[in-house]
Design an enzyme around this catalytic site. Structure first.
Site, PDB file in Angstrom:
ATOM      1  N   LEU A  90       0.823  -1.212   0.000  1.00 53.75           N
ATOM      2  CA  LEU A  90       0.000   0.000   0.000  1.00 53.75           C
ATOM      3  C   LEU A  90       0.856   1.260   0.000  1.00 53.75           C
ATOM      4  O   LEU A  90       0.555   2.225   0.696  1.00 53.75           O
ATOM      5  CB  LEU A  90      -0.955   0.004   1.207  1.00 53.75           C
ATOM      6  CG  LEU A  90      -1.989  -1.132   1.253  1.00 53.75           C
ATOM      7  CD1 LEU A  90      -2.814  -1.043   2.529  1.00 53.75           C
ATOM      8  CD2 LEU A  90      -2.883  -1.108   0.033  1.00 53.75           C
ATOM      9  N   CYS A  91       1.928   1.241  -0.774  1.00 53.06           N
ATOM     10  CA  CYS A  91       2.792   2.420  -0.870  1.00 53.06           C
ATOM     11  C   CYS A  91       3.144   2.705  -2.331  1.00 53.06           C
ATOM     12  O   CYS A  91       4.288   3.075  -2.648  1.00 53.06           O
ATOM     13  CB  CYS A  91       4.039   2.258  -0.019  1.00 53.06           C
ATOM     14  SG  CYS A  91       4.924   0.694  -0.196  1.00 53.06           S
ATOM     15  N   GLY A  92       2.173   2.499  -3.208  1.00 54.61           N
ATOM     16  CA  GLY A  92       2.377   2.836  -4.611  1.00 54.61           C
ATOM     17  C   GLY A  92       3.460   1.988  -5.262  1.00 54.61           C
ATOM     18  O   GLY A  92       3.635   0.810  -4.939  1.00 54.61           O
TER      19      GLY A  92
END
Length: 288
Positions: A90-92
């Site tokens: 969930l950090c691109g």
């Protein structure tokens, strides 16, 4: 066509997701401040240490007294790639960009007929690399339980790398991480650490050493390796939080747009059903 109840459930679920992404964005922003300060504080020390060691190393380069960590094995046959990524997603594109750089480097080396081994620091890097390089991954170091990164973690990783080098398991070691530039910009970086590639010192700077250069290097080279790994971990920590903050901000905006569209569809469907019922009532009254 979905019923009104189904639409209400979808809208409620999207609103709940939006709250989660907003909360994650705020948490990432809070962690980013501390991580950014730590990363920026580590840069001058790591850069200056590299420059000083580069000056010392130039005095013993090519001599028999040069430590093995400086001179290397004299071969370029087997490469160890230390890939530092995050423990969570969930950090691109943060994790995938580092892995992509390491994968391209590995494929190029394999194409040249050289051996490649991986040491993964972080679960996400291992999860992506094992699809193609499962047999080349010799160890995975997870830092999930570490709340605050310290020098001891970097020293532990550096010690493992040095032990592998002393056992003759590789000739060249390259460190992969993401250098923090801003919240929206993180730069995937590859840094060769064995044999080290030092930054050039200023031409006007001259140092006097005591004891001899070889004795200094034998003590400082392992410490420099730990310092460079520590810097990479801190840069990664700041880059991860910056990338997560940006990704969660985009997710929150997308959720808001989705809620708007779902609400518009719900209202139109509800209005159509009310209109249909009114027409049926009027038609029934006229029939009577």
């Amino acid at each position: 066509m979905a019923s009104l109840k189904d639409m209400r459930v979808r809208i409620a679920a999207t609103k709940a997701t939006q709250k989660i992404t907003k909360a994650m964005q705020m948490v990432a922003a809070s962690k980013l401040r501390r991580a950014q300060v730590a990363a920026e504080a580590a840069r001058p020390y790591a850069q200056r240490m590299s420059m000083v060691l580069g000056s010392i190393a130039s005095a013993v380069a090519g001599s028999d007294s040069a430590p093995k960590l400086l001179a290397g094995t004299g071969k370029d046959t087997v490469h160890l790639l230390v890939v530092c990524t995050a423990e969570r997603g969930l950090c691109g594109p943060f994790n995938s960009s580092i892995v992509r750089l390491a994968r391209e480097h590995a494929n190029r080396l394999i194409g040249e007929g050289k051996g490649v081994k991986f040491l993964c620091v972080g679960r996400k890097g291992y999860d992506q690399l094992r699809r193609q390089f499962a047999k080349q991954i010799i160890e995975t170091i997870e830092l999930r339980g570490v709340r605050v990164l310290g020098f001891e973690q970097a020293n532990m990783i550096a010690s493992k790398v040095i032990a592998l080098f002393n056992d003759g398991q590789f000739d060249v070691c390259t460190l992969f991480f993401s250098r923090f530039k801003s919240v929206i910009a993180q730069i995937p970086t590859a840094q060769q650490i064995i044999p080290p590639v030092f930054e050039k010192a200023e031409a006007s700077v001259h140092y006097e050493y005591e004891p001899e250069e070889g004795e200094i290097l034998s003590d400082l080279l392992p410490r420099n390796l730990s310092v460079q790994v520590f810097r990479a971990l801190l840069e990664n920590a700041a880059s991860e939080q910056g990338a997560r903050m940006s990704a969660m901000d985009n997710a929150t905006r997308n959720a808001g747009e989705m809620i708007r569209k779902q609400t518009l569809t719900y209202n139109r469907t509800r209005q159509a059903m009310i209109t249909k019922e009114l027409i049926e009532i009027i038609s029934g009254a006229e029939a009577l």
